[in-house]
Design an enzyme around this catalytic site. Structure first.
Site, PDB file in Angstrom:
ATOM      1  CB  SER A 136      -0.855  -0.009   1.269  1.00 40.94           C
ATOM      2  OG  SER A 136      -1.491   1.236   1.431  1.00 40.94           O
ATOM      3  CE1 TYR A 149      -3.691  -2.114   5.703  1.00 38.43           C
ATOM      4  CE2 TYR A 149      -3.036   0.104   5.072  1.00 38.43           C
ATOM      5  CZ  TYR A 149      -3.539  -1.141   4.736  1.00 38.43           C
ATOM      6  OH  TYR A 149      -3.874  -1.418   3.425  1.00 38.43           O
ATOM      7  CB  SER A 152       1.519  -4.678   8.394  1.00 34.39           C
ATOM      8  OG  SER A 152       0.515  -3.945   7.708  1.00 34.39           O
ATOM      9  CE  LYS A 153      -1.202  -3.696   3.397  1.00 33.19           C
ATOM     10  NZ  LYS A 153      -1.384  -4.859   2.507  1.00 33.19           N
ATOM     11  CB  ILE A 182      -9.270   0.576  -3.618  1.00 32.93           C
ATOM     12  CG1 ILE A 182      -7.900   0.827  -4.283  1.00 32.93           C
ATOM     13  CG2 ILE A 182     -10.214  -0.169  -4.561  1.00 32.93           C
ATOM     14  CD1 ILE A 182      -7.895   1.710  -5.513  1.00 32.93           C
TER      15      ILE A 182
HETATM   16  N1  LIG Z   1      -8.801  -0.686  -0.121  1.00 31.35           N
HETATM   17  C1  LIG Z   1      -7.759   0.116  -0.142  1.00 31.35           C
HETATM   18  O1  LIG Z   1      -7.885   1.369  -0.178  1.00 31.35           O
HETATM   19  C2  LIG Z   1      -6.378  -0.447  -0.130  1.00 31.35           C
HETATM   20  C3  LIG Z   1      -5.313   0.442  -0.354  1.00 31.35           C
HETATM   21  C4  LIG Z   1      -4.021  -0.049  -0.347  1.00 31.35           C
HETATM   22  C5  LIG Z   1      -3.798  -1.400  -0.153  1.00 31.35           C
HETATM   23  N2  LIG Z   1      -4.852  -2.250   0.069  1.00 31.35           N
HETATM   24  C6  LIG Z   1      -4.544  -3.646   0.281  1.00 31.35           C
HETATM   25  O2  LIG Z   1      -5.236  -4.434  -0.680  1.00 31.35           O
HETATM   26  C7  LIG Z   1      -5.491  -5.719  -0.128  1.00 31.35           C
HETATM   27  C8  LIG Z   1      -6.961  -6.033  -0.285  1.00 31.35           C
HETATM   28  O3  LIG Z   1      -7.699  -5.112   0.502  1.00 31.35           O
HETATM   29  P1  LIG Z   1      -9.225  -4.751   0.230  1.00 31.35           P
HETATM   30  O4  LIG Z   1      -9.337  -3.291   0.363  1.00 31.35           O
HETATM   31  O5  LIG Z   1      -9.688  -5.430  -1.001  1.00 31.35           O
HETATM   32  O6  LIG Z   1      -9.897  -5.373   1.550  1.00 31.35           O
HETATM   33  P2  LIG Z   1     -11.068  -6.406   1.772  1.00 31.35           P
HETATM   34  O7  LIG Z   1     -12.168  -6.183   0.820  1.00 31.35           O
HETATM   35  O8  LIG Z   1     -11.340  -6.351   3.232  1.00 31.35           O
HETATM   36  O9  LIG Z   1     -10.378  -7.814   1.399  1.00 31.35           O
HETATM   37  C9  LIG Z   1      -9.443  -8.426   2.228  1.00 31.35           C
HETATM   38  C10 LIG Z   1      -9.273  -9.860   1.770  1.00 31.35           C
HETATM   39  O10 LIG Z   1      -8.310 -10.494   2.631  1.00 31.35           O
HETATM   40  C11 LIG Z   1      -8.838 -11.751   3.037  1.00 31.35           C
HETATM   41  N3  LIG Z   1      -8.291 -12.143   4.327  1.00 31.35           N
HETATM   42  C12 LIG Z   1      -8.267 -11.433   5.494  1.00 31.35           C
HETATM   43  N4  LIG Z   1      -7.701 -12.165   6.461  1.00 31.35           N
HETATM   44  C13 LIG Z   1      -7.364 -13.347   5.912  1.00 31.35           C
HETATM   45  C14 LIG Z   1      -6.739 -14.539   6.399  1.00 31.35           C
HETATM   46  N5  LIG Z   1      -6.353 -14.653   7.679  1.00 31.35           N
HETATM   47  N6  LIG Z   1      -6.541 -15.568   5.552  1.00 31.35           N
HETATM   48  C15 LIG Z   1      -6.926 -15.473   4.255  1.00 31.35           C
HETATM   49  N7  LIG Z   1      -7.514 -14.394   3.728  1.00 31.35           N
HETATM   50  C16 LIG Z   1      -7.736 -13.353   4.556  1.00 31.35           C
HETATM   51  C17 LIG Z   1     -10.358 -11.518   3.101  1.00 31.35           C
HETATM   52  O11 LIG Z   1     -11.061 -12.728   2.943  1.00 31.35           O
HETATM   53  P3  LIG Z   1     -11.712 -13.603   4.123  1.00 31.35           P
HETATM   54  O12 LIG Z   1     -12.247 -12.658   5.147  1.00 31.35           O
HETATM   55  O13 LIG Z   1     -12.772 -14.378   3.391  1.00 31.35           O
HETATM   56  O14 LIG Z   1     -10.609 -14.473   4.614  1.00 31.35           O
HETATM   57  C18 LIG Z   1     -10.558 -10.662   1.861  1.00 31.35           C
HETATM   58  O15 LIG Z   1     -10.678 -11.484   0.725  1.00 31.35           O
HETATM   59  C19 LIG Z   1      -5.029  -5.672   1.335  1.00 31.35           C
HETATM   60  O16 LIG Z   1      -3.724  -6.183   1.426  1.00 31.35           O
HETATM   61  C20 LIG Z   1      -5.011  -4.178   1.622  1.00 31.35           C
HETATM   62  O17 LIG Z   1      -4.122  -3.856   2.657  1.00 31.35           O
HETATM   63  C21 LIG Z   1      -6.136  -1.807   0.081  1.00 31.35           C
END
Ligand SMILES: NC(=O)c1ccc[n+]([C@@H]2O[C@H](COP(=O)([O-])OP(=O)(O)OC[C@H]3O[C@@H](n4cnc5c(N)ncnc54)[C@H](OP(=O)(O)O)[C@@H]3O)[C@@H](O)[C@H]2O)c1
Length: 252
Positions: A136, A149, A152-153, A182
């Site tokens: 991120s 957070y 970790s990133k 996002i």
């Molecule tokens: N959204 C943003 O603005 C943003 C920005 C920068 C980076 N990111 C990164 O993008 C990635 C996806 O985020 P998102 O925004 O799409 O969030 P999200 O919709 O909450 O998705 C998170 C995903 O991680 C899975 N997960 C969580 N804990 C887990 C575990 N212990 N084992 C296996 N799967 C697990 C969840 O599935 P289950 O709950 O079904 O396990 C879900 O599929 C993350 O790494 C986040 O840090 C997001």
């Protein structure tokens, strides 16, 4: 033997990982989709039969190994593995909370490391393909009320850079994904305005384009936002702190 190219995507049940699974499937790839919520993965499979559920909790090292073994047994060859699992807990980040900090590290950092442990030998011997880590822009510098957070990133970003050197010698491409805001269930928890927020489909398009290119390390988007944060990264601490504090006052 599968003749379609295969990608393993973790975090596939929701948000960016889900949109990316649909994008790759629509582009003709076979997708091995992992996350804990098997029901959501099955729904994806019902909508698109190229998306195959491989339920997994990334905090379980043995499960990561077993799931990747199952994927290889089923599809024989995996071109790209992208690790998109992640959690954020903005409420708990407002105060120091050891348990929550450990949990975020366990899923975001060690969960990704467990996944890399599962694939390492395969790519080491294959001497081709790609490993991608979703980090991120929060990994660039420390942000207010996001210590666990951000840490970790930034750990993931540094790890991806180190892995790049190691894997380049083995002809395996390593990519780092640094999204800005996002709109997903993760950011739906945020109680502040998120500049230049984009849809998961936008993120999936950007990531897809970056992954299928022949070269390049970091895939970051939206560019207007990420280049601005890259600029903040090079500022001296005192200027950076003042700038962020001023921004926070405006938001609050
Ligand atoms: N959204 C943003 O603005 C943003 C920005 C920068 C980076 N990111 C990164 O993008 C990635 C996806 O985020 P998102 O925004 O799409 O969030 P999200 O919709 O909450 O998705 C998170 C995903 O991680 C899975 N997960 C969580 N804990 C887990 C575990 N212990 N084992 C296996 N799967 C697990 C969840 O599935 P289950 O709950 O079904 O396990 C879900 O599929 C993350 O790494 C986040 O840090 C997001």
């Amino acid at each position: 033997m599968e003749d379609k190219k295969v990608i393993w995507i973790t975090g596939a049940s929701s948000g960016i990982g889900k949109a990316l699974s649909i994008k790759f499937a629509n582009e003709g790839w076979t997708v091995a989709a992992s996350a804990r919520r098997e029901n959501l993965l099955k729904e994806l499979n019902q909508e698109n039969e190229s998306i195959h559920p491989f339920p997994l909790d990334v905090t379980n090292v043995d499960q990561c190994k077993k799931v990747f073994k199952d994927i290889i047994e089923k599809f024989k060859n995996v071109e790209i593995s992208i690790f998109c699992t992640g959690i954020h807990d903005p409420k708990s980040e407002k105060e120091f909370n050891l348990e929550k900090i450990k949990k975020i590290m366990e899923v975001n950092y060690f969960g990704t490391i467990n996944s890399i442990d599962a694939i390492y030998k395969y790519y080491d011997e294959k001497k081709s393909g790609q490993i991608s880590i979703v980090s991120s822009v929060a990994g660039y510098r420390g942000l207010p009320a996001a210590g666990a957070y951000c840490a970790s990133k930034s750990a993931l970003t540094s790890f991806a850079e180190s892995l790049h050197f190691e894997m380049k010698r083995k002809n395996v491409r390593v990519t780092l994904v640094s999204p800005g805001f996002i709109k997903t269930p993760m950011t739906d928890q945020n109680d502040f305005p998120m500049p230049m927020i984009k849809s998961p489909e936008f993120a999936a398009d950007q990531i897809y384009k970056g992954l299928i290119k022949k070269s390049g390390f970091e895939i970051h988007f939206p560019k207007a936002f990420t280049y601005f944060l890259k600029f903040l990264r090079i500022l001296p601490n005192n200027i950076y702190f003042k700038f962020v504090e001023k921004g926070m006052k405006k938001i609050n």
